[in-house]
Design a protein around this motif. Structure first.
Motif, mmCIF file in Angstrom:
data_model
loop_
_atom_site.group_PDB
_atom_site.id
_atom_site.type_symbol
_atom_site.label_atom_id
_atom_site.label_comp_id
_atom_site.label_asym_id
_atom_site.label_seq_id
_atom_site.Cartn_x
_atom_site.Cartn_y
_atom_site.Cartn_z
ATOM 1 N N VAL A 151 42.217 107.857 24.348
ATOM 2 C CA VAL A 151 42.748 108.251 25.541
ATOM 3 C C VAL A 151 42.729 107.058 26.170
ATOM 4 O O VAL A 151 43.690 106.579 27.170
ATOM 5 C CB VAL A 151 40.679 108.450 25.948
ATOM 6 C CG1 VAL A 151 41.152 108.626 27.975
ATOM 7 C CG2 VAL A 151 41.322 110.267 25.477
ATOM 8 N N VAL A 152 42.227 105.553 25.744
ATOM 9 C CA VAL A 152 42.774 103.954 26.479
ATOM 10 C C VAL A 152 44.548 103.922 26.423
ATOM 11 O O VAL A 152 44.900 103.720 27.494
ATOM 12 C CB VAL A 152 42.336 103.373 25.800
ATOM 13 C CG1 VAL A 152 42.708 102.248 26.335
ATOM 14 C CG2 VAL A 152 40.714 103.574 26.496
ATOM 15 N N ILE A 153 44.615 104.063 25.512
ATOM 16 C CA ILE A 153 46.126 104.222 24.582
ATOM 17 C C ILE A 153 47.067 104.817 25.513
ATOM 18 O O ILE A 153 47.920 105.022 25.426
ATOM 19 C CB ILE A 153 46.199 104.012 23.552
ATOM 20 C CG1 ILE A 153 45.871 102.997 22.557
ATOM 21 C CG2 ILE A 153 47.921 104.190 23.220
ATOM 22 C CD1 ILE A 153 45.714 103.178 21.008
ATOM 23 N N ALA A 154 47.036 106.022 25.959
ATOM 24 C CA ALA A 154 47.028 107.428 26.443
ATOM 25 C C ALA A 154 47.555 106.785 27.667
ATOM 26 O O ALA A 154 48.450 107.102 28.437
ATOM 27 C CB ALA A 154 47.083 108.898 26.043
ATOM 28 N N PHE A 155 46.797 106.434 28.005
ATOM 29 C CA PHE A 155 45.970 106.033 29.563
ATOM 30 C C PHE A 155 47.358 104.722 30.288
ATOM 31 O O PHE A 155 47.947 105.320 31.248
ATOM 32 C CB PHE A 155 44.849 105.503 30.358
ATOM 33 C CG PHE A 155 44.658 104.685 31.596
ATOM 34 C CD1 PHE A 155 45.134 106.121 32.450
ATOM 35 C CD2 PHE A 155 44.826 104.022 31.735
ATOM 36 C CE1 PHE A 155 44.732 105.396 33.775
ATOM 37 C CE2 PHE A 155 44.359 102.623 32.559
ATOM 38 C CZ PHE A 155 44.334 104.192 34.130
ATOM 39 N N PHE A 200 54.391 103.864 31.421
ATOM 40 C CA PHE A 200 55.953 105.230 31.814
ATOM 41 C C PHE A 200 56.448 105.450 33.342
ATOM 42 O O PHE A 200 57.774 105.155 33.624
ATOM 43 C CB PHE A 200 55.346 107.224 30.680
ATOM 44 C CG PHE A 200 56.936 107.531 31.382
ATOM 45 C CD1 PHE A 200 57.795 107.121 30.128
ATOM 46 C CD2 PHE A 200 56.615 108.656 31.920
ATOM 47 C CE1 PHE A 200 58.243 108.236 30.445
ATOM 48 C CE2 PHE A 200 57.485 109.297 32.209
ATOM 49 C CZ PHE A 200 58.278 108.935 31.562
ATOM 50 N N VAL A 201 55.391 106.057 33.869
ATOM 51 C CA VAL A 201 55.425 105.879 35.502
ATOM 52 C C VAL A 201 56.404 104.236 36.265
ATOM 53 O O VAL A 201 57.599 104.149 37.026
ATOM 54 C CB VAL A 201 54.162 105.682 35.971
ATOM 55 C CG1 VAL A 201 54.348 105.724 37.859
ATOM 56 C CG2 VAL A 201 53.534 107.297 35.828
ATOM 57 N N PHE A 202 55.625 103.092 35.546
ATOM 58 C CA PHE A 202 56.131 101.962 36.461
ATOM 59 C C PHE A 202 57.872 101.864 35.826
ATOM 60 O O PHE A 202 58.901 101.077 36.045
ATOM 61 C CB PHE A 202 55.789 100.432 36.015
ATOM 62 C CG PHE A 202 54.481 100.300 36.134
ATOM 63 C CD1 PHE A 202 54.520 100.144 37.862
ATOM 64 C CD2 PHE A 202 53.141 100.635 36.151
ATOM 65 C CE1 PHE A 202 53.350 100.519 39.440
ATOM 66 C CE2 PHE A 202 52.293 100.806 36.950
ATOM 67 C CZ PHE A 202 51.847 100.374 38.251
#
Length: 111
Positions: A17-21, A27-29
């Protein structure tokens, strides 16, 4: 939802979960960077980009004002007949306004 009893499996889920966050945030940046987008609107972005120039300009005006005041004080402009004209009155009102703003600056948060 069932409880996970295996601590190793629970740790791997938390890590996933932490890695996905962080991957999603990155990705957004990256997408914003590729498209040269910014999160703030154009006016705020322009203000941000010219902030250093505006600070330099304000400092230059501040120094100019103080030096002009020192010059006028050295020639005793207050005793002059020019200060009693309408322009002299406007000058004194504008000086008061600037000095009031300078006094307020001491009470402002610096960032």
């Amino acid at each position: 939802m069932e409880k996970i009893k295996d601590p190793e499996n629970q740790l791997s889920r938390i890590l996933s979960v932490v890695i996905a966050f962080f991957a999603g945030t990155l990705f957004v940046f990256v997408i914003l960077g590729i498209n040269k987008c910014h999160v703030i609107d154009d006016l705020e972005y322009a203000n941000y980009k010219t902030l250093e120039y505006k600070e330099s300009l304000c400092n230059a005006y501040y120094n100019y004002f103080n030096n002009a005041e020192a010059l006028l004080d050295s020639i005793n402009i207050e005793d002059s007949r020019f200060i009693e004209t309408d322009k002299g009155s406007e000058y004194l009102n504008s000086v008061k306004a600037v000095k009031d703003l300078q006094d307020q600056e001491e009470n402002c948060d610096k960032y």
